[in-house]
Design a protein around this motif. Structure first.
Motif, PDB file in Angstrom:
ATOM      1  N   TYR B 191       0.844  -1.198   0.000  1.00  0.00           N
ATOM      2  CA  TYR B 191       0.000   0.000   0.000  1.00  0.00           C
ATOM      3  C   TYR B 191       0.875   1.242   0.000  1.00  0.00           C
ATOM      4  CZ  TYR B 191      -3.657  -3.213   1.400  1.00  0.00           C
ATOM      5  OH  TYR B 191      -4.538  -4.250   1.451  1.00  0.00           O
ATOM      6  N   LEU B 192       0.735   2.054  -1.066  1.00  0.00           N
ATOM      7  CA  LEU B 192       1.514   3.282  -1.179  1.00  0.00           C
ATOM      8  C   LEU B 192       1.264   4.228  -0.034  1.00  0.00           C
ATOM      9  CD1 LEU B 192       0.573   3.665  -4.812  1.00  0.00           C
ATOM     10  CD2 LEU B 192       2.907   3.878  -3.995  1.00  0.00           C
ATOM     11  N   GLU B 193      -0.022   4.426   0.278  1.00  0.00           N
ATOM     12  CA  GLU B 193      -0.335   5.445   1.279  1.00  0.00           C
ATOM     13  C   GLU B 193       0.210   5.022   2.636  1.00  0.00           C
ATOM     14  OE1 GLU B 193      -2.351   3.446  -0.194  1.00  0.00           O
ATOM     15  OE2 GLU B 193      -4.121   2.908   0.976  1.00  0.00           O
ATOM     16  N   GLU B 194       0.368   3.691   2.835  1.00  0.00           N
ATOM     17  CA  GLU B 194       0.937   3.211   4.085  1.00  0.00           C
ATOM     18  C   GLU B 194       2.416   3.584   4.177  1.00  0.00           C
ATOM     19  OE1 GLU B 194      -0.699  -0.242   5.897  1.00  0.00           O
ATOM     20  OE2 GLU B 194       1.226  -1.264   5.658  1.00  0.00           O
ATOM     21  N   ALA B 195       3.135   3.354   3.077  1.00  0.00           N
ATOM     22  CA  ALA B 195       4.547   3.714   3.042  1.00  0.00           C
ATOM     23  C   ALA B 195       4.702   5.215   3.259  1.00  0.00           C
ATOM     24  CB  ALA B 195       5.150   3.291   1.708  1.00  0.00           C
ATOM     25  N   GLU B 196       3.849   5.994   2.594  1.00  0.00           N
ATOM     26  CA  GLU B 196       3.940   7.451   2.690  1.00  0.00           C
ATOM     27  C   GLU B 196       3.630   7.926   4.107  1.00  0.00           C
ATOM     28  OE1 GLU B 196       1.356   9.582   0.022  1.00  0.00           O
ATOM     29  OE2 GLU B 196       2.817  11.201  -0.134  1.00  0.00           O
ATOM     30  N   ALA B 197       2.645   7.278   4.739  1.00  0.00           N
ATOM     31  CA  ALA B 197       2.214   7.728   6.065  1.00  0.00           C
ATOM     32  C   ALA B 197       3.217   7.367   7.148  1.00  0.00           C
ATOM     33  CB  ALA B 197       0.848   7.115   6.400  1.00  0.00           C
ATOM     34  N   LEU B 198       3.919   6.245   6.992  1.00  0.00           N
ATOM     35  CA  LEU B 198       4.709   5.733   8.112  1.00  0.00           C
ATOM     36  C   LEU B 198       6.203   5.915   7.974  1.00  0.00           C
ATOM     37  CD1 LEU B 198       2.957   2.328   8.856  1.00  0.00           C
ATOM     38  CD2 LEU B 198       2.760   4.467  10.112  1.00  0.00           C
ATOM     39  N   ALA B 199       6.704   5.853   6.734  1.00  0.00           N
ATOM     40  CA  ALA B 199       8.142   5.621   6.588  1.00  0.00           C
ATOM     41  C   ALA B 199       8.952   6.898   6.519  1.00  0.00           C
ATOM     42  CB  ALA B 199       8.393   4.779   5.346  1.00  0.00           C
ATOM     43  N   ASP B 200      10.136   6.875   7.151  1.00  0.00           N
ATOM     44  CA  ASP B 200      11.134   7.910   6.915  1.00  0.00           C
ATOM     45  C   ASP B 200      11.712   7.736   5.518  1.00  0.00           C
ATOM     46  OD1 ASP B 200      10.899   8.743   9.594  1.00  0.00           O
ATOM     47  OD2 ASP B 200      12.289   7.167  10.227  1.00  0.00           O
ATOM     48  N   ARG B 201      11.797   6.459   5.113  1.00  0.00           N
ATOM     49  CA  ARG B 201      12.359   6.159   3.795  1.00  0.00           C
ATOM     50  C   ARG B 201      11.570   5.045   3.152  1.00  0.00           C
ATOM     51  NH1 ARG B 201      17.434   4.135   4.895  1.00  0.00           N
ATOM     52  NH2 ARG B 201      17.240   2.827   3.070  1.00  0.00           N
ATOM     53  N   VAL B 202      11.409   5.128   1.853  1.00  0.00           N
ATOM     54  CA  VAL B 202      10.696   4.097   1.109  1.00  0.00           C
ATOM     55  C   VAL B 202      11.680   3.449   0.145  1.00  0.00           C
ATOM     56  CG1 VAL B 202       8.812   3.593  -0.472  1.00  0.00           C
ATOM     57  CG2 VAL B 202       8.550   5.417   1.226  1.00  0.00           C
ATOM     58  N   ALA B 203      11.793   2.120   0.212  1.00  0.00           N
ATOM     59  CA  ALA B 203      12.606   1.392  -0.756  1.00  0.00           C
ATOM     60  C   ALA B 203      11.648   0.599  -1.632  1.00  0.00           C
ATOM     61  CB  ALA B 203      13.579   0.465  -0.044  1.00  0.00           C
ATOM     62  N   VAL B 204      11.619   0.931  -2.919  1.00  0.00           N
ATOM     63  CA  VAL B 204      10.710   0.220  -3.820  1.00  0.00           C
ATOM     64  C   VAL B 204      11.428  -1.010  -4.344  1.00  0.00           C
ATOM     65  CG1 VAL B 204       9.365   0.350  -5.943  1.00  0.00           C
ATOM     66  CG2 VAL B 204       9.568   2.366  -4.461  1.00  0.00           C
ATOM     67  N   ILE B 205      10.806  -2.167  -4.150  1.00  0.00           N
ATOM     68  CA  ILE B 205      11.416  -3.431  -4.553  1.00  0.00           C
ATOM     69  C   ILE B 205      10.618  -4.004  -5.704  1.00  0.00           C
ATOM     70  CG2 ILE B 205      10.134  -4.649  -2.743  1.00  0.00           C
ATOM     71  CD1 ILE B 205      12.476  -6.597  -2.522  1.00  0.00           C
ATOM     72  N   MET B 206      11.345  -4.475  -6.699  1.00  0.00           N
ATOM     73  CA  MET B 206      10.705  -4.960  -7.920  1.00  0.00           C
ATOM     74  C   MET B 206      11.606  -6.023  -8.508  1.00  0.00           C
ATOM     75  SD  MET B 206       8.087  -4.381  -9.816  1.00  0.00           S
ATOM     76  CE  MET B 206       7.768  -5.458 -11.205  1.00  0.00           C
ATOM     77  N   GLY B 207      11.061  -7.193  -8.753  1.00  0.00           N
ATOM     78  CA  GLY B 207      11.864  -8.263  -9.329  1.00  0.00           C
ATOM     79  C   GLY B 207      13.080  -8.601  -8.479  1.00  0.00           C
ATOM     80  N   GLY B 208      12.950  -8.473  -7.167  1.00  0.00           N
ATOM     81  CA  GLY B 208      14.037  -8.873  -6.278  1.00  0.00           C
ATOM     82  C   GLY B 208      15.154  -7.859  -6.156  1.00  0.00           C
ATOM     83  N   ARG B 209      14.923  -6.617  -6.665  1.00  0.00           N
ATOM     84  CA  ARG B 209      15.935  -5.552  -6.571  1.00  0.00           C
ATOM     85  C   ARG B 209      15.292  -4.283  -6.038  1.00  0.00           C
ATOM     86  NH1 ARG B 209      17.562  -7.192 -11.525  1.00  0.00           N
ATOM     87  NH2 ARG B 209      19.616  -8.161 -11.615  1.00  0.00           N
ATOM     88  N   ILE B 210      16.112  -3.444  -5.410  1.00  0.00           N
ATOM     89  CA  ILE B 210      15.631  -2.119  -5.020  1.00  0.00           C
ATOM     90  C   ILE B 210      15.740  -1.210  -6.249  1.00  0.00           C
ATOM     91  CG2 ILE B 210      15.996  -0.145  -3.497  1.00  0.00           C
ATOM     92  CD1 ILE B 210      15.143  -2.595  -1.959  1.00  0.00           C
ATOM     93  N   VAL B 211      14.592  -0.678  -6.699  1.00  0.00           N
ATOM     94  CA  VAL B 211      14.625   0.181  -7.889  1.00  0.00           C
ATOM     95  C   VAL B 211      14.554   1.662  -7.518  1.00  0.00           C
ATOM     96  CG1 VAL B 211      13.695  -1.570  -9.442  1.00  0.00           C
ATOM     97  CG2 VAL B 211      12.121  -0.073  -8.219  1.00  0.00           C
ATOM     98  N   ALA B 212      14.231   1.957  -6.277  1.00  0.00           N
ATOM     99  CA  ALA B 212      14.265   3.341  -5.810  1.00  0.00           C
ATOM    100  C   ALA B 212      14.354   3.317  -4.300  1.00  0.00           C
ATOM    101  CB  ALA B 212      13.017   4.099  -6.245  1.00  0.00           C
ATOM    102  N   ASP B 213      15.035   4.304  -3.731  1.00  0.00           N
ATOM    103  CA  ASP B 213      15.262   4.315  -2.284  1.00  0.00           C
ATOM    104  C   ASP B 213      15.397   5.773  -1.879  1.00  0.00           C
ATOM    105  OD1 ASP B 213      16.162   4.159   0.291  1.00  0.00           O
ATOM    106  OD2 ASP B 213      17.710   2.663  -0.108  1.00  0.00           O
TER     107      ASP B 213
END
Lengths: 277, 278
Positions: B191-213
């Motif tokens: 859930y995007l809004e969960e990451a946005e509401a809670l996290a100091d940092r968001v690491a987007v994982i896709m296909g077993g890799r971090i694609v954004a951090d």
């Protein structure tokens, strides 16, 4: 004066203490779950009450009734039920429902889990034995022995038999693919063994020889024989497979199953379910 | 306090048969940080978290959790970790208080069980059997058990899946309280809004890799992206939205009809990211 050395962190509790906590949690869970109570605890008592009422007659050359002959064998079957089936199904369930996973995530020494399980099985087994003895005494006039030597025999047969069945049950828990199949996986061999060990089919001497041979490979036949030697007079010996209580052989077979069961436990026990590789 | 991050992952790999679940993943989580591992189902979130918890073996890579390799840990390390998994079906016959109280025994510096139960808002259910709890209450119990030992680091694997919006908001408040207490938190979510509401940092994982951090505000260049101004008769991207609106106001001689001003939402950025990666 020397400086007092303070330990930085409070110590974690010992495996023995945690094992006791586990045992209380296990016992609460066991007796609150009706399925477990019916399948492992009440079933042997119901079978004893039913078969004891149906079977009729007195064995020739003795004053032992069929129900009295059945009772000690059913105590052995009861011990097998509250150890082998109880531990086999409950550990399979623990593996399936996340109990083992949660415990492995906590700072729990693995031995605390087994101490808890074994204490739980021990309490349930003692309770089961008391219930079965009560039914036998009240309903079927089984007389309790007064000779301490017989109670000593009861003690070691109970201890070795319960240990052998408990260890085999822990090892067999890995056979079940899920908690749902565990009941069937554990009950089928149990029921077959109860028949070919001369528990449901009495007296054991009347069983076809091939079945007796197979039954003699497993601990239930020997535990039942050991309990009969405690509660029945020697005048019943002609109904046994051989006209002797064979205490030495009983001890040998049960001890061998204890050792084999322990080896199986140590080599086959899985903390993770089949999907957790 | 040390400079060692709570979690440090370099080149983590894990395959199941022919399926690559984690394909060279790098991630750091600093002490006291709340990091969301955001990604679609099957991206490798759960596998990664289970490896960090010491519940799963890895094929390759370096992993350090509170300074230790989770594949070779002891019970003192375990006592500093809290775990909330996705699907617990255990403890059903116990009451909430019995369950939390039991797990408190394992930890040397545990919270008062009633305080942990209060923290997750289950005080009214303390004497009820776990069997009778709703899905959301059940997850809050899992959190109570996860934090009763005062962990330094808490893992939450998709903690709010299946929650209704209100339960999710309550759960977020709970996680914020734990973070305020100084607990380092790594949570996975789709859930995007969960990451946005809670996290100091968001690491987007896709296909077993971090694609954004990045922080939620700067993820995928969100902070510097051009602003889109829309109004009844037009749409324009601009670096100076205030100036454009002033111009429009003059043109319309007052209120601009249908005026909206927007930066790309986290969702736009996220969909771009996972769209690019797949």
């Amino acid at each position: 004066m020397s400086a007092t050395v303070l330990r930085g962190a409070p110590r974690r509790p010992s495996a023995a203490r945690l094992g006791l906590h586990r045992a209380t949690i296990e016992l609460k869970s066991f007796f609150r779950e009706r399925d477990a109570v019916v399948f492992t605890f009440a079933m042997p008592a119901v079978i004893l009450a039913l078969l004891g009422s149906i079977f009729d007659g007195v064995y020739p050359g003795s004053d032992v009734t069929s129900a009295q002959y059945l009772a000690p064998s059913m105590i052995a079957a009861g011990v097998a039920s509250t150890t082998f089936i109880n531990l086999g199904t409950s550990i399979a369930a623990d593996r399936d429902d996340g109990t083992l996973r949660r415990l492995r995530g906590a700072p729990m020494p693995p031995s605390a889990y087994f101490i808890g399980k074994i204490l739980m099985a021990l309490v349930v087994t003692v309770g089961e034995t008391v219930v079965l003895l009560g039914i036998a005494v009240v309903a079927f006039d089984l007389s309790l022995p007064t000779d301490p030597a017989r109670w000593l025999t009861f003690g070691w047969v109970f201890l070795l038999g319960a240990t052998a069945c408990a260890l085999t049950g822990i090892a067999a828990s890995s056979l079940a693919r899920s908690a749902r199949s565990a009941g069937a996986v554990m009950n089928l061999p149990y029921l077959v063994l109860a028949f070919i060990s001369g528990v449901f089919y009495t007296p054991v001497g009347q069983l076809p020889e091939p079945l007796v041979t197979i039954g003699s490979l497993f601990p239930l036949k020997w535990m039942a024989q050991g309990f009969r030697s405690v509660f029945l007079p020697d005048s019943i010996l002609p109904q046994e497979v051989v006209p002797s209580w064979e205490h030495g052989r009983i001890a040998l077979v049960l001890a061998a199953w204890c050792i084999g069961g322990m080896v199986l436990c140590l080599t086959t026990f899985r903390w993770r379910g089949r999907r957790g590789r | 306090m040390t400079d060692t991050p709570a979690v440090r992952i370099r080149g983590l790999r894990k395959t199941y048969g022919d399926t690559v679940a984690v394909a060279g993943l790098d991630l750091d989580v600093a002490d006291g940080e709340v990091v969301a591992l955001l990604g679609p189902n099957g991206a490798g979130k759960t596998t990664t978290i289970e490896i960090l918890e010491g519940h799963r073996d890895r094929d390759a890579g370096e992993v350090s959790v509170l300074g230790h390799d989770p594949a070779r840990t002891d019970l003192d390390w375990r006592a500093q970790i809290g775990i909330v998994t996705q699907d617990g079906g255990d403890l059903l016959e116990l009451t909430v208080r019995e369950a939390v109280g039991h797990f408190a025994h394992y930890y040397p510096r545990h919270r008062d069980p009633d305080q942990a139960i209060d923290l997750v808002g289950l005080t009214e259910k303390a004497t009820e059997r776990v069997r009778t709890l709703s899905g959301g209450q059940r997850r809050r119990l899992d959190v109570a058990i996860g934090v009763v030992g005062r962990p330094r680091l808490l893992f939450l694997d998709e903690p709010t899946t299946g929650f209704d919006p209100q339960a999710r908001r309550q759960f977020w408040a709970l996680i914020r309280r734990l973070a305020d207490e100084g607990c380092t938190i790594l949570l996975s979510t789709h859930y995007l809004e969960e990451a946005e509401a809670l996290a100091d940092r968001v690491a987007v994982i896709m296909g077993g890799r971090i694609v954004a951090d990045a922080t939620p505000a700067t993820l995928g260049g969100r902070a510097t992206a051009r602003t889109v101004v829309r109004w009844a008769d037009g749409r324009q991207e601009t670096d100076d939205p205030a100036g454009l609106i002033a111009t429009l106001t003059r043109r319309y001689g007052g209120t601009v009809p249908g005026l909206t001003v927007s930066r790309p939402s986290l969702e736009d950025i996220y969909l771009d990211l996972i769209g690019d990666a797949s």
